[in-house]
Design an enzyme around this catalytic site. Structure first.
Site, PDB file in Angstrom:
ATOM      1  N   HIS A 484       2.965   1.296   7.560  1.00 35.50           N
ATOM      2  CA  HIS A 484       1.875   0.299   7.010  1.00 35.50           C
ATOM      3  C   HIS A 484       2.463  -1.053   6.789  1.00 35.50           C
ATOM      4  CE1 HIS A 484      -1.371  -0.825   4.268  1.00 35.50           C
ATOM      5  NE2 HIS A 484      -0.505  -1.511   3.921  1.00 35.50           N
ATOM      6  N   GLU A 485       3.755  -1.233   6.373  1.00 38.66           N
ATOM      7  CA  GLU A 485       4.286  -2.531   6.328  1.00 38.66           C
ATOM      8  C   GLU A 485       4.584  -2.997   7.580  1.00 38.66           C
ATOM      9  OE1 GLU A 485       3.800  -4.082   3.623  1.00 38.66           O
ATOM     10  OE2 GLU A 485       3.327  -2.339   2.428  1.00 38.66           O
ATOM     11  N   HIS A 488       1.940  -5.016   9.003  1.00 40.99           N
ATOM     12  CA  HIS A 488       1.608  -6.120   8.742  1.00 40.99           C
ATOM     13  C   HIS A 488       2.744  -7.237   9.242  1.00 40.99           C
ATOM     14  CE1 HIS A 488      -1.198  -5.518   5.523  1.00 40.99           C
ATOM     15  NE2 HIS A 488      -0.385  -4.763   4.639  1.00 40.99           N
ATOM     16  N   HIS A 491       1.320  -8.076  12.909  1.00 45.95           N
ATOM     17  CA  HIS A 491       0.308  -9.149  12.436  1.00 45.95           C
ATOM     18  C   HIS A 491       1.004 -10.357  12.741  1.00 45.95           C
ATOM     19  CE1 HIS A 491      -3.529 -10.143  10.400  1.00 45.95           C
ATOM     20  NE2 HIS A 491      -3.377 -10.963  11.310  1.00 45.95           N
TER      21      HIS A 491
END
Length: 620
Positions: A484-485, A488, A491
């Site tokens: 999940h991280e 990010h 991104h």
């Protein structure tokens, strides 16, 4: 006195002394962590503000007509020193703090907030920005330039540019106070988590706990000066396994009680007064800015648009998931009854019996999975997914400055071998780090002098520590958190825009979760699992049988997970939609809400108010 110890007013000399007040000369512009001292921050902030004021004054003083270049682009490029020091100081205040750094942040945050307010409430500046916005079509501003113009226009309006002088003063005072309250909330949390210890001295009280958890607790006790003892903390990597596996119900209750009462002990670290003041100030600010409440103020630029849309979605989800949660509760209650425990299922029982039920129903437990989730292998598997999806590669580097010995660094390259960015990875808990997991940046991607400037991205986690005999083995939940991280981080790393203000995760905070959710889904992909899930001792690939069991349990426990998550979301919305002056007692407010929505007594909100960092401690 040696020359290097002199304090000279000459600007050039200062640059040599304080590494924060000139562009970093390190590779890829990473912070020179090895040179930065805590006494550098306040000086750099003071100089950064003065420099920024001069740049703003120059923009205001221009007599020619406003253009994108002489106004918006100038605003975007101003304040580089201040931005640089803020990225380092605030990031380290969460990832590697100290009491002295906390004091520095508390001192400077209101000053920096007041400086920002002074800019965004400036009539002369806003007149220029507003002129460009109102004439954007005739001026031919489009593409990224238009988006940047819109970003600045909204920032001025949202921060009070349309208010009168008295209103601006009130909003600025509120903003400064809110910046202090947010920091104090987070610092109280860190102190409470670092202070609490459940010390077990009877080996029988460890029954049910996995050997790796016992060994980690023994190491922690030894570090704390205890012999023949085991120490458990409120770090998730400690308290969650204890609640999941410890057979001793009274000890589960003890550590659970400490967990849910973080910063709720009516002492110096109690957060209830901070919450009440925060809610009042947020409401006052929203009202001054023309909004009914803080929720309406925040949501106007989110994808949801308004509180009504959010509440409708939450209610729909709540009604849909509650039957499943109650069915799960009944199954766990029956298991307790069968064991002869004459009591109603309590929140400190849920994880314990849910894990026992999963083992019984699916022949799968967390300890069966963890040997396949060695951190280094999971990390490599995660990188491999990014390589296959985007053609990017990761190479470990060892000569970049780091802020703590636990931190590892990587260069990220595109398919042509060009550098995309720098990635810092900080995996394990320590006393100087806030709990949870997050992605952040030290430098946002942008274009300067026609060249792409690489972002410097960091992932900070609090995963299970390795022991003397065992490498860091992750739970399946921690695996998903890492993916999940990493979403990010991608991104930020894959950002390819012209302006910092539009780079990476500088998007609405509900949209910001899309890349992380996409990446998280790859963690459970069958082929991806086979690539990274190797037994840390034998090297054997996770079996098809275990993968099938994982798939079978994919929706197991989702009633509990969604109810605790939705309860926190509903609490957030309620806090920021009601009249804050009518909230007399935080615990009473919570309990009345739980009664109203029918939250089962065996499940608590994922975050109770006094440790709801996402909304009170500088999170979302």
């Amino acid at each position: 006195m040696p020359e290097n110890d002199c304090y000279c007013l000459n600007t050039t000399r200062k640059i040599m002394i304080n590494p924060l007040i000139s562009p970093f000369s390190t590779p890829f512009g990473v912070p020179p962590f090895d040179l930065i001292k805590e006494n550098h921050y306040s000086e750099a902030i003071s100089l950064g503000i003065e420099s920024h004021k001069s740049e703003i004054a120059a923009i205001k003083a221009r007599k020619d007509a406003p253009t994108f270049e002489n106004t918006i682009l100038s605003l975007e490029n101003a304040g580089q020193i201040l931005s640089q020091v803020a990225h380092v100081m605030f990031n380290l205040s969460y990832a590697n703090t100290s009491e002295s750094l906390q004091a520095i942040v508390q001192l400077n945050a209101p000053i920096m907030t007041a400086h920002a307010d002074h800019i965004y409430m400036d009539d002369v500046l806003f007149k220029k920005v507003n002129f460009l916005w109102q004439n954007r079509d005739s001026n031919g501003i489009n593409g990224e330039d238009l988006r940047l113009l819109e970003t600045y226009f909204k920032a001025f309006v949202d921060n009070g540019a349309l208010l009168n002088a008295d209103q601006k003063s009130k909003v600025s005072t509120i903003n400064q106070r809110l910046s202090t309250l947010s920091l104090q909330f987070a610092q109280n949390m860190l102190q409470v988590v670092n202070t609490y210890k459940l010390i077990v001295t009877n080996v029988e009280d460890l029954e049910g706990l996995p050997n790796a958890i016992i060994e980690a607790a023994k190491i922690k006790a030894s570090e704390d000066g205890y012999q023949h003892a085991w120490t458990f903390s409120l770090q998730n990597s400690s308290v969650v396994p204890f609640l999941t596996y410890a057979s001793n119900r009274s000890l589960r209750k003890e550590i659970w009680t400490a967990m849910i009462n973080k910063c709720n002990q009516n002492d110096a670290q109690d957060n209830k007064a901070i919450i009440k003041e925060t809610l009042l100030l947020r409401q006052q600010r929203a009202n001054i800015l023309g909004f009914e409440n803080h929720a309406a103020y925040i949501l106007k630029d989110r994808m949801a648009k308004n509180p009504e849309n959010v509440n409708q979605l939450l209610q729909k989800l709540w009604k849909g998931i509650m039957p499943l949660a109650l069915a799960e509760e009944q199954l766990l209650q029956e298991m307790m009854d069968e064991e002869g425990i004459n009591d109603k299922l309590q929140p400190y029982d849920w994880r314990y019996y849910a894990e026992k039920l999963r083992t019984a129903e699916y022949d799968l437990d967390e300890e069966m999975l963890k040997p396949y989730f060695e951190l280094s292998r999971v990390n490599k598997g995660m990188f491999d997914v990014a390589t296959q999806l985007y053609g990017i590669t990761f190479s470990s580097v060892h000569d970049l400055p780091i802020y703590h010995p636990d931190v590892t660094t990587y260069q990220v390259h595109d398919r042509d071998g060009q550098i995309l960015g720098i990635l810092y990875m900080d995996y394990h808990p320590r006393a100087s780090k806030q709990g949870g997991a997050w992605m952040t940046s030290y430098l946002d991607q942008h274009v300067a002098n026609g060249k792409r400037v690489c972002p410097v991205i960091s992932i900070v986690c609090n995963f299970t520590m390795p022991t003397a005999d065992t490498p860091a083995l992750l739970t399946y939940d921690e695996v998903n958190t890492l993916f999940h991280e990493f979403g990010h981080a991608l991104h930020g790393l894959l950002s390819n825009v012209t302006y910092k203000s539009l780079a990476g995760t500088n998007v609405p905070t509900d949209f910001v979760e899309l890349p992380s959710q996409i990446m998280e889904n790859w963690a459970a992909d069958n082929q991806v699992l086979r690539d990274y899930a190797k037994h840390y001792q034998s090297g054997a690939t996770i079996s098809d049988e275990i993968i099938a069991k994982l798939e079978a349990t994919d929706k197991y426990g989702q009633g509990f997970a969604l109810v605790e998550y939705l309860a926190a979301s509903i609490l957030d919305m309620r806090y920021h939609s009601v009249d804050a002056t009518e909230i007399d007692d935080i615990e009473t407010f919570e309990n009345q809400l739980w009664d109203e929505i029918g939250l089962p007594s065996s499940i608590i909100s994922r975050y109770r108010s006094t440790y709801f960092s996402h909304i009170f401690g500088g999170g979302y």
